[in-house]
Design a protein around this motif. Structure first.
Motif, PDB file in Angstrom:
ATOM      1  N   ILE A 171      40.483  31.301 -37.063  1.00 48.15           N
ATOM      2  CA  ILE A 171      40.081  32.070 -35.887  1.00 48.15           C
ATOM      3  C   ILE A 171      38.597  31.786 -35.663  1.00 48.15           C
ATOM      4  N   LEU A 172      38.276  31.251 -34.493  1.00 52.96           N
ATOM      5  CA  LEU A 172      36.886  31.008 -34.108  1.00 52.96           C
ATOM      6  C   LEU A 172      36.484  32.109 -33.127  1.00 52.96           C
ATOM      7  N   ASP A 173      35.535  32.920 -33.519  1.00 53.50           N
ATOM      8  CA  ASP A 173      35.126  34.079 -32.732  1.00 53.50           C
ATOM      9  C   ASP A 173      33.873  33.730 -31.917  1.00 53.50           C
ATOM     10  N   LEU A 174      34.054  33.588 -30.603  1.00 57.45           N
ATOM     11  CA  LEU A 174      32.948  33.291 -29.693  1.00 57.45           C
ATOM     12  C   LEU A 174      32.609  34.491 -28.821  1.00 57.45           C
ATOM     13  N   ARG A 175      33.067  35.656 -29.197  1.00 63.35           N
ATOM     14  CA  ARG A 175      32.773  36.850 -28.406  1.00 63.35           C
ATOM     15  C   ARG A 175      31.273  37.144 -28.447  1.00 63.35           C
ATOM     16  N   LEU A 183      44.639  26.980 -34.590  1.00 57.26           N
ATOM     17  CA  LEU A 183      43.381  27.607 -34.215  1.00 57.26           C
ATOM     18  C   LEU A 183      43.569  28.583 -33.065  1.00 57.26           C
ATOM     19  N   ALA A 184      42.985  29.757 -33.199  1.00 61.28           N
ATOM     20  CA  ALA A 184      42.887  30.716 -32.102  1.00 61.28           C
ATOM     21  C   ALA A 184      41.403  30.995 -31.865  1.00 61.28           C
ATOM     22  N   VAL A 185      41.029  31.200 -30.603  1.00 62.96           N
ATOM     23  CA  VAL A 185      39.634  31.428 -30.237  1.00 62.96           C
ATOM     24  C   VAL A 185      39.519  32.773 -29.531  1.00 62.96           C
ATOM     25  N   LEU A 186      38.594  33.601 -29.998  1.00 63.16           N
ATOM     26  CA  LEU A 186      38.360  34.909 -29.398  1.00 63.16           C
ATOM     27  C   LEU A 186      37.220  34.812 -28.392  1.00 63.16           C
ATOM     28  N   VAL A 187      37.448  35.329 -27.173  1.00 64.90           N
ATOM     29  CA  VAL A 187      36.434  35.287 -26.116  1.00 64.90           C
ATOM     30  C   VAL A 187      36.388  36.638 -25.414  1.00 64.90           C
ATOM     31  N   ASN A 188      35.256  36.904 -24.765  1.00 67.64           N
ATOM     32  CA  ASN A 188      35.137  38.090 -23.913  1.00 67.64           C
ATOM     33  C   ASN A 188      34.097  37.828 -22.834  1.00 67.64           C
ATOM     34  N   LYS A 189      33.694  38.860 -22.108  1.00 67.71           N
ATOM     35  CA  LYS A 189      32.773  38.658 -20.986  1.00 67.71           C
ATOM     36  C   LYS A 189      31.382  38.243 -21.442  1.00 67.71           C
ATOM     37  N   GLY A 190      31.087  38.377 -22.737  1.00 69.84           N
ATOM     38  CA  GLY A 190      29.819  37.921 -23.278  1.00 69.84           C
ATOM     39  C   GLY A 190      29.853  36.484 -23.766  1.00 69.84           C
ATOM     40  N   THR A 234      31.976  48.045 -33.283  1.00 70.63           N
ATOM     41  CA  THR A 234      30.798  47.670 -34.046  1.00 70.63           C
ATOM     42  C   THR A 234      31.092  46.406 -34.859  1.00 70.63           C
ATOM     43  N   VAL A 235      30.042  45.809 -35.382  1.00 70.90           N
ATOM     44  CA  VAL A 235      30.220  44.610 -36.210  1.00 70.90           C
ATOM     45  C   VAL A 235      31.101  44.914 -37.411  1.00 70.90           C
ATOM     46  N   SER A 236      30.961  46.113 -37.976  1.00 72.90           N
ATOM     47  CA  SER A 236      31.748  46.473 -39.157  1.00 72.90           C
ATOM     48  C   SER A 236      33.229  46.625 -38.850  1.00 72.90           C
ATOM     49  N   GLN A 237      33.578  46.778 -37.575  1.00 75.03           N
ATOM     50  CA  GLN A 237      34.989  46.944 -37.190  1.00 75.03           C
ATOM     51  C   GLN A 237      35.665  45.617 -36.857  1.00 75.03           C
ATOM     52  N   ILE A 238      34.903  44.529 -36.802  1.00 74.80           N
ATOM     53  CA  ILE A 238      35.498  43.230 -36.500  1.00 74.80           C
ATOM     54  C   ILE A 238      36.506  42.862 -37.589  1.00 74.80           C
ATOM     55  N   GLY A 239      37.684  42.461 -37.170  1.00 68.66           N
ATOM     56  CA  GLY A 239      38.726  42.066 -38.112  1.00 68.66           C
ATOM     57  C   GLY A 239      39.552  43.203 -38.656  1.00 68.66           C
ATOM     58  N   THR A 240      39.233  44.450 -38.252  1.00 72.08           N
ATOM     59  CA  THR A 240      40.005  45.607 -38.705  1.00 72.08           C
ATOM     60  C   THR A 240      41.091  45.947 -37.678  1.00 72.08           C
ATOM     61  N   GLU A 241      41.822  47.015 -37.932  1.00 76.35           N
ATOM     62  CA  GLU A 241      42.860  47.455 -36.996  1.00 76.35           C
ATOM     63  C   GLU A 241      42.274  47.820 -35.634  1.00 76.35           C
ATOM     64  N   ASP A 258      40.125  46.157 -34.081  1.00 72.99           N
ATOM     65  CA  ASP A 258      39.853  44.913 -33.369  1.00 72.99           C
ATOM     66  C   ASP A 258      41.169  44.356 -32.841  1.00 72.99           C
ATOM     67  N   LEU A 259      41.553  44.799 -31.656  1.00 76.36           N
ATOM     68  CA  LEU A 259      42.865  44.435 -31.090  1.00 76.36           C
ATOM     69  C   LEU A 259      42.956  42.942 -30.800  1.00 76.36           C
ATOM     70  N   GLN A 260      41.861  42.344 -30.382  1.00 74.61           N
ATOM     71  CA  GLN A 260      41.883  40.915 -30.067  1.00 74.61           C
ATOM     72  C   GLN A 260      42.070  40.085 -31.333  1.00 74.61           C
ATOM     73  N   TYR A 261      41.400  40.476 -32.384  1.00 76.51           N
ATOM     74  CA  TYR A 261      41.561  39.779 -33.661  1.00 76.51           C
ATOM     75  C   TYR A 261      43.001  39.901 -34.163  1.00 76.51           C
ATOM     76  N   GLN A 262      43.562  41.111 -34.074  1.00 72.36           N
ATOM     77  CA  GLN A 262      44.926  41.318 -34.551  1.00 72.36           C
ATOM     78  C   GLN A 262      45.935  40.495 -33.763  1.00 72.36           C
ATOM     79  N   LYS A 263      45.695  40.331 -32.455  1.00 71.14           N
ATOM     80  CA  LYS A 263      46.578  39.485 -31.645  1.00 71.14           C
ATOM     81  C   LYS A 263      46.492  38.038 -32.098  1.00 71.14           C
ATOM     82  N   ALA A 264      45.285  37.579 -32.390  1.00 64.32           N
ATOM     83  CA  ALA A 264      45.117  36.208 -32.861  1.00 64.32           C
ATOM     84  C   ALA A 264      45.829  35.988 -34.185  1.00 64.32           C
ATOM     85  N   VAL A 265      45.723  36.962 -35.081  1.00 67.06           N
ATOM     86  CA  VAL A 265      46.410  36.864 -36.373  1.00 67.06           C
ATOM     87  C   VAL A 265      47.915  36.735 -36.169  1.00 67.06           C
TER      88      VAL A 265
END
Length: 412
Positions: free
Chosen positions: A249-253, A301-308, A383-390, A392-399
């Motif tokens: 997972i490549l996180d470009l958010r 590979l999955a890539v995470l993106v957002n408006k940032g 928050t940064v500490s929530q990345i990859g947790t439950e 983080d809906l976008q991360y969970q979809k990528a998984v």
């Protein structure tokens, strides 16, 4: 088009070149302040992407300004800024010497300040927080991605250039700055005092995720496309591969971009033999960047993106999507498809000029449009500490997509 470059600061994505424009014989009749103005005028005249100059007579613009006396260098700078403002392009701008020096500091990989990546909101031109840097004073003070900075130490940011805003927020370690911050999600505005500290610009965070899936997934978050980003990312991929990663997972958010060349080089780590990006200058001439048979992994590979996700981040996301190398998950990206070159003036000031636009491998112009992900997943700020947790809906979809290598099937 393969010019030497370096990363231009907080949220500004640039292909950087140095240029010395010699004076014509007639130039000897001008004062030193007028020569600086003329050098800036010539750079825009030769390089700016719109050869109508926003439907203006650029030569007449020159003549009108030269009729005005310049009492000092600040007068010349003011004239340059007024001239550039007529282009209605916030990315074409003057960097006064102190701003230019600050930019050079930011390329060293370390600076002192509050730790914010900023940009101008495309519709309102308000100063917007792309993301606070992880572990920075700004993050600790509660500044969030998507916030608007209305004032810096009492100076209103409306119509303030990005470089000036960045300069005002930087400073010596231990000194403080007061930001007036609007939180759109909470519909409130507050003043936040932040003590400046040393900011590490390490662009890569990587770890192996074995908890969310039976497939070991290498998670890589890239925060900016700096000069060292390609090597750092390559090292992270090799380390995760040695740890047993079977997918990535490549996180470009909230990654505001950086060097064009870094974007191309990073895409080449994933793509073996396909186009990465096309650039188009004001004559409508195309240049192209291709992969060079040096991809270091073909794992799903999955890539995470957002408006940032902006600029060089969009180059990588667009290349991976158009070449069916990865599936994009998240929200539509920022939509900055313009390239700036930075020209050095003769008095240590600089001039950033929009010189070209870019298109994805499918020849899609994403400027002000962004890239639509394959799976659109809305998400409240985390928050940064929530990345990859439950949370983080976008991360969970990528998984979920990566389980059983399904992302390859989706992409093809």
């Amino acid at each position: 088009m393969r010019k030497r470059g370096f990363w231009v600061g907080l949220g500004c994505v640039c292909l950087v070149t140095l240029s010395w424009l010699g004076w014509t014989p007639q130039a000897n009749a001008f004062t030193e302040d007028q020569k600086i103005f003329l050098q800036a005028w010539r750079i825009v005249n030769q390089a700016y992407i719109d050869d109508t100059f926003n439907d203006q007579n650029w030569w007449l613009m020159r003549q009108n300004y030269l009729r005005k006396p310049f009492d000092d260098r600040d007068d010349a700078y003011d004239a340059i800024e007024e001239m550039l403002a007529t282009l209605d392009d916030p990315f074409t701008r003057l960097l006064r010497p102190e701003q230019y020096r600050s930019l050079q500091v930011s390329t060293s990989g370390e600076l002192s300040g509050v730790g914010l990546q900023i940009d101008l909101a495309p519709e309102t031109h308000q100063l917007e927080v792309v993301t606070p840097i992880a572990g920075s004073p700004a993050e600790a003070a509660g500044v969030q991605a998507g916030d608007y900075i209305l004032e810096i130490d009492g100076f209103k940011t409306q119509d303030m250039a990005l470089d000036e805003a960045a300069t005002r927020m930087r400073g010596k370690i231990g000194t403080s700055v007061v930001l007036t911050v609007e939180h759109p999600e909470e519909e409130k505005t507050e003043k936040i005092k932040i003590v400046r500290d040393r900011i590490s610009l390490n662009p890569v965070h990587a770890q192996l995720d074995t908890e969310n899936s039976d497939t070991p997934i290498g998670y890589i978050r890239l925060s900016q496309f700096s000069a060292n980003a390609t090597q750092e990312l390559k090292t992270a991929i090799q380390k995760l591969d040695n740890q047993g990663a079977e997918a990535y997972i490549l996180d470009l958010r909230n990654n505001p971009g950086g060097l064009l060349q870094a974007g191309v080089s990073i895409a080449r780590l994933w793509i073996d033999n396909d186009p990465i990006v096309y650039t188009v200058n004001r004559q409508g001439m195309f240049d192209s960047f291709y992969a060079d048979h040096n991809a270091i992994t073909d794992a799903p590979l999955a890539v995470l993106v957002n408006k940032g996700t902006a600029s060089a981040s969009e180059i990588v996301a667009g290349a991976l999507q158009d070449n069916h190398r990865a599936t994009l998950v998240g929200q539509t990206t920022f939509g900055k498809g313009l390239i700036q070159s930075l020209f050095e003036l003769s008095d240590d000031a600089g001039l950033a000029v929009t010189v070209a636009k870019y298109e994805t491998p499918n020849h899609t112009d994403i400027n002000k449009q962004g890239i639509t992900p394959d799976y659109e997943i809305s998400q409240d700020p985390i928050t940064v500490s929530q990345i990859g947790t439950e949370a983080d809906l976008q991360y969970q979809k990528a998984v979920n997509l990566l389980k059983g290598n399904s992302v390859i099937a989706e992409a093809t």
